[in-house]
Design a protein around this motif. Structure first.
Motif, short mmCIF file in Angstrom:
data_model
loop_
_atom_site.label_atom_id
_atom_site.label_comp_id
_atom_site.label_asym_id
_atom_site.label_seq_id
_atom_site.Cartn_x
_atom_site.Cartn_y
_atom_site.Cartn_z
N LYS A 1 -76.90 -43.72 -51.97
CA LYS A 1 -76.37 -44.20 -50.58
C LYS A 1 -75.09 -43.22 -50.35
CE LYS A 1 -77.22 -49.20 -50.86
NZ LYS A 1 -76.54 -50.52 -50.75
N ARG A 2 -74.69 -42.65 -51.31
CA ARG A 2 -73.38 -41.47 -51.04
C ARG A 2 -73.68 -40.34 -51.68
NH1 ARG A 2 -72.74 -45.02 -48.34
NH2 ARG A 2 -70.98 -46.56 -47.90
N ARG A 3 -75.05 -39.80 -51.73
CA ARG A 3 -75.30 -38.43 -52.42
C ARG A 3 -74.71 -37.32 -51.86
NH1 ARG A 3 -81.31 -37.89 -52.57
NH2 ARG A 3 -81.06 -39.36 -54.35
N GLY A 4 -74.53 -37.59 -50.50
CA GLY A 4 -73.86 -36.37 -49.70
C GLY A 4 -72.54 -36.24 -50.15
N LEU A 5 -71.85 -37.22 -50.07
CA LEU A 5 -70.36 -37.45 -50.44
C LEU A 5 -70.20 -36.75 -52.02
CD1 LEU A 5 -67.43 -37.98 -49.41
CD2 LEU A 5 -68.13 -40.23 -50.11
N ARG B 1 -66.03 -29.72 -47.09
CA ARG B 1 -67.05 -30.33 -48.06
C ARG B 1 -67.22 -31.67 -48.08
NH1 ARG B 1 -67.49 -25.56 -52.87
NH2 ARG B 1 -68.62 -24.05 -51.31
N LEU B 2 -65.96 -32.56 -47.93
CA LEU B 2 -65.75 -33.82 -48.13
C LEU B 2 -66.36 -34.46 -46.91
CD1 LEU B 2 -62.37 -34.14 -49.68
CD2 LEU B 2 -64.55 -34.44 -51.03
N SER B 3 -65.95 -33.84 -45.81
CA SER B 3 -66.46 -34.49 -44.52
C SER B 3 -68.08 -34.29 -44.32
CB SER B 3 -65.69 -33.96 -43.29
OG SER B 3 -65.79 -32.51 -43.05
N SER B 4 -68.43 -33.19 -44.65
CA SER B 4 -69.83 -32.78 -44.50
C SER B 4 -70.70 -33.72 -45.32
CB SER B 4 -70.12 -31.19 -44.97
OG SER B 4 -69.57 -30.42 -43.90
N GLY B 5 -70.29 -34.02 -46.66
CA GLY B 5 -70.78 -34.90 -47.49
C GLY B 5 -70.92 -36.22 -46.98
N TYR B 6 -70.10 -36.68 -46.45
CA TYR B 6 -70.05 -38.07 -45.58
C TYR B 6 -71.14 -37.89 -44.67
CZ TYR B 6 -68.45 -42.15 -43.09
OH TYR B 6 -67.97 -43.26 -42.44
N ILE B 7 -70.93 -37.07 -43.68
CA ILE B 7 -71.79 -36.80 -42.66
C ILE B 7 -73.37 -36.82 -42.96
CG2 ILE B 7 -72.36 -35.48 -40.66
CD1 ILE B 7 -69.58 -34.64 -40.30
N THR C 1 -76.73 -32.13 -41.00
CA THR C 1 -75.67 -31.36 -41.48
C THR C 1 -75.27 -30.11 -41.45
OG1 THR C 1 -75.28 -33.56 -42.48
CG2 THR C 1 -73.78 -31.87 -43.21
N LEU C 2 -76.67 -29.40 -42.13
CA LEU C 2 -76.41 -28.05 -42.18
C LEU C 2 -76.32 -27.49 -40.89
CD1 LEU C 2 -77.01 -25.21 -43.62
CD2 LEU C 2 -79.38 -25.79 -43.57
N LEU C 3 -77.23 -27.88 -39.71
CA LEU C 3 -77.40 -27.19 -38.47
C LEU C 3 -76.04 -27.50 -37.85
CD1 LEU C 3 -78.84 -25.97 -36.40
CD2 LEU C 3 -79.78 -28.33 -35.74
N ILE C 4 -75.22 -28.57 -38.00
CA ILE C 4 -73.87 -28.53 -37.37
C ILE C 4 -72.82 -27.63 -37.81
CG2 ILE C 4 -71.84 -30.11 -37.22
CD1 ILE C 4 -73.78 -32.67 -37.10
N GLY C 5 -72.93 -27.52 -39.10
CA GLY C 5 -72.03 -26.49 -39.97
C GLY C 5 -72.27 -25.31 -39.45
N SER C 6 -73.75 -24.81 -39.41
CA SER C 6 -74.05 -23.65 -39.07
C SER C 6 -73.62 -23.01 -37.49
CB SER C 6 -75.58 -23.27 -39.11
OG SER C 6 -75.98 -22.09 -38.91
N SER D 1 -65.36 -25.28 -40.54
CA SER D 1 -66.62 -25.28 -40.35
C SER D 1 -67.71 -24.88 -41.35
CB SER D 1 -67.07 -23.96 -39.09
OG SER D 1 -66.09 -24.44 -38.14
N GLN D 2 -67.42 -23.89 -42.09
CA GLN D 2 -68.20 -23.35 -43.17
C GLN D 2 -68.30 -24.08 -44.57
OE1 GLN D 2 -67.28 -21.59 -46.27
NE2 GLN D 2 -65.19 -21.87 -45.90
N GLY D 3 -67.14 -24.86 -45.06
CA GLY D 3 -67.06 -25.36 -46.42
C GLY D 3 -68.35 -26.12 -46.69
N GLY D 4 -68.73 -27.08 -45.72
CA GLY D 4 -69.72 -27.79 -46.15
C GLY D 4 -70.99 -27.53 -46.12
#
Length: 412
Positions: free
Chosen positions: A139-143, A275-281, A290-295, A324-327
Motif C-alpha cells: 500500500k505504501r510502496r511508493g512512499l 522524493r517523499l511527496s512523489s512516493g506518496y503520489i 508520477t514519473l510523467l508529472i515529475g518530468s 520537480s526532479q527529486g522524485g
C-alpha cells in the motif's frame, strides 16, 4: 492469536517493514559517503598530487562509473542471495577503498580505488536497497522507495559537513581513513539486522502472470526494460545541466562560486521533499503517472532558467527545479515493481539506475561541450529540454501501453 500477531508484524506494510525502512535509510546515508567525499577533498587532492583540475576530476568520474555498474551487478546478487551479502560487501569495499585511496601516491591509484572499491561499495546502498525495500510494502510502496532514496541526498547534506569539519584538524588522507573505518564498523551490524527474507507469499510465484506486479502492459518485459533505461538516460541528461553546471553558470554571470554552491544545496534539500511527496503520489496514481508529472515539471523548470538569470531568480528556480526532479529516479523503481517480475527486481532496478547515472555523466559532459561550441549555457538548457521531452514521450507511451494491455486482458 499470537501467531497471527507475529505474522502481521512481519507482513508487508507491517511494523517490521517500517523499522527495516529506517535501517535502510541509515545504511544509504552512511554508504553515500562514497559519492560525496571525493567532491569535498578534490582541491586538496589536486594540490597534494600537483595535478590540474581535469586530472583531479578523474576520480569522481571513476566513482560514478563504479557506482553505475555496481547498481546492476549487486542488484543481481540481491535477487539471488538477498540484501545482506551486498551490504556487507559494501562495508568491506568502502573500508578497503577509503584506506587504499588514503595511501595512494598518484592520481591513477587514487582513481582506481575510487572506481573499483568506493564506487561499487556505494552502489549497494542505493538501487539494491530500493529493490529490497520495495518487497516489504504494498500500500505504501511508493512512499517507502522514496524514503529509502532520500538516504543518498541526506548523505550529501551530512557527509560534506563532517568532512569539512574534520579537515580543520587533519589532512584528507586521515579523513579518508576515518570515513572508511566508520563505514566498516557501522554498516556491518546494520546489514545483519536486515537478515529476514522478504514475505515468502509475495515472492512465491516464479512464473506466469502472478510473478509480475499489479499493472498490465502490452509491452514485453525486455521492451519495457529498454524503454525505462532510455527514459532514465534522457531525464538525467536533462537533470545534469543545472546540477553539474550551476556553479559555473553563476561564475559566468558574475555571481561567484558561493551562490552556485548554495543553489546546489537548495536543489538537494528540495529533492528530499520531492522524493517523499512523489512516493506518496505514486501510491495514489502509480509510478508511470508520477514519473510523467515529475518530468513535465522538470521540463518547465529548465525553461525558467533561460529568461530568469538574476541572483534571486536563480535561487527560486533552483528550488523549483529541486522540487520537480527529486522524485523522478525513485519512480523507476516503483514502475519496475508494478510491471516486472518481483524476483528480478534487483537487477531490473539496477539496470535503470545504471542508465540514469550514465545519463548524468553524459549530460554533464554534453552541456560543457555545447557551452564550448556556443559560448553560452542557453543552448545547453535547450538541449536538456529536448532530452526531457523524450523522457515525457516514453512515459506517455508506457502509460498508453498499459491501458492497451488492460483492455486486451479484459477482452480475453
Amino acid at each position: 492469536m499470537q501467531q497471527s500477531t507475529l505474522s502481521d508484524t512481519f507482513a508487508q506494510d507491517g511494523t517490521y517493514a517500517w523499522f527495516r525502512l529506517a535501517v535502510s535509510i541509515l545504511l544509504s546515508t552512511l554508504g553515500g559517503a562514497g559519492m560525496w567525499a571525493v567532491v569535498i577533498v578534490l582541491p586538496a587532492v589536486q594540490t597534494g598530487f600537483g595535478i590540474d583540475r581535469a586530472d583531479a576530476s578523474l576520480p569522481y568520474t571513476a566513482t560514478m562509473v563504479g557506482f553505475g555498474v555496481g547498481n546492476y551487478l549487486l542488484g543481481r546478487v540481491v535477487d539471488r542471495f538477498g540484501i545482506v551479502p551486498p551490504l556487507i560487501a559494501s562495508a568491506v569495499f568502502l573500508g578497503i577503498g577509503f584506506a587504499l585511496a588514503a595511501m595512494a601516491r598518484d592520481i591513477f591509484l587514487f582513481s582506481l580505488a575510487q572506481g573499483v572499491f568506493i564506487g561499487l561499495g556505494t552502489a549497494a546502498t542505493f538501487g539494491p536497497l530500493l529493490a529490497d525495500i520495495s518487497h516489504w510494502f504494498l500500500k505504501r510502496r511508493g512512499l517507502a522507495v522514496g524514503c529509502a532514496a532520500c538516504g543518498n541526498y541526506l548523505a550529501g547534506v551530512l557527509w560534506p559537513s563532517f568532512i569539512q569539519w574534520h579537515l580543520q584538524f587533519a589532512d584528507w588522507r586521515e579523513t579518508y581513513l576515518l570515513i572508511g573505518g566508520i563505514c566498516l564498523v557501522t554498516m556491518v551490524p546494520l546489514a545483519l539486522i536486515l537478515r529476514r527474507p522478504p514475505p515468502e507469499a509475495f515472492l512465491s510465484a516464479s512464473s506466469g502472470s502472478s510473478a509480475f506486479g499489479t499493472q498490465t502492459t502490452s509491452l514485453s518485459p525486455a521492451a519495457l526494460q529498454m524503454l525505462l533505461m532510455i527514459a532514465g538516460v534522457a531525464c538525467c541528461v536533462a537533470m545534469a545541466m543545472p546540477q553539474v553546471h550551476i556553479v559555473a553558470y553563476c561564475v559566468d554571470l558574475g555571481y561567484g562560486v558561493a551562490p552556485g554552491a548554495d543553489m546546489v544545496a537548495v536543489m538537494t534539500g528540495a529533492g528530499v521533499i520531492s522524493r517523499l511527496s512523489s512516493g506518496y503520489i505514486a501510491d495514489k496514481i502509480g509510478g508511470v503517472k508520477t514519473l510523467l508529472i515529475g518530468s513535465v515539471l522538470q521540463c518547465a523548470s529548465l525553461f525558467l532558467f533561460i529568461p530568469f538569470n538574476g541572483l534571486t531568480s536563480l535561487y527560486l528556480v533552483s528550488l523549483i527545479f529541486g522540487l520537480s526532479q527529486g522524485g523522478i529516479v525513485p519512480s523507476y523503481a516503483v514502475i519496475v515493481r508494478e510491471y516486472l517480475p518481483a524476483r528480478e527486481a534487483g537487477q531490473r532496478v539496477g539496470l535503470v539506475i545504471m542508465a540514469t547515472i550514465f545519463g548524468m555523466a553524459l549530460g554533464g559532459w554534453m552541456s560543457g561541450w555545447i557551452y564550448d561550441l556556443t559560448g553560452s549555457y542557453n543552448a545547453a538548457f535547450l538541449n536538456g529540454i529536448a532530452w526531457n521531452v523524450l523522457n515525457m514521450a516514453i512515459a506517455v507511451f508506457v502509460l498508453m501501453s498499459g491501458r492497451t494491455g488492460t483492455q486486451a486482458t479484459l477482452r480475453r
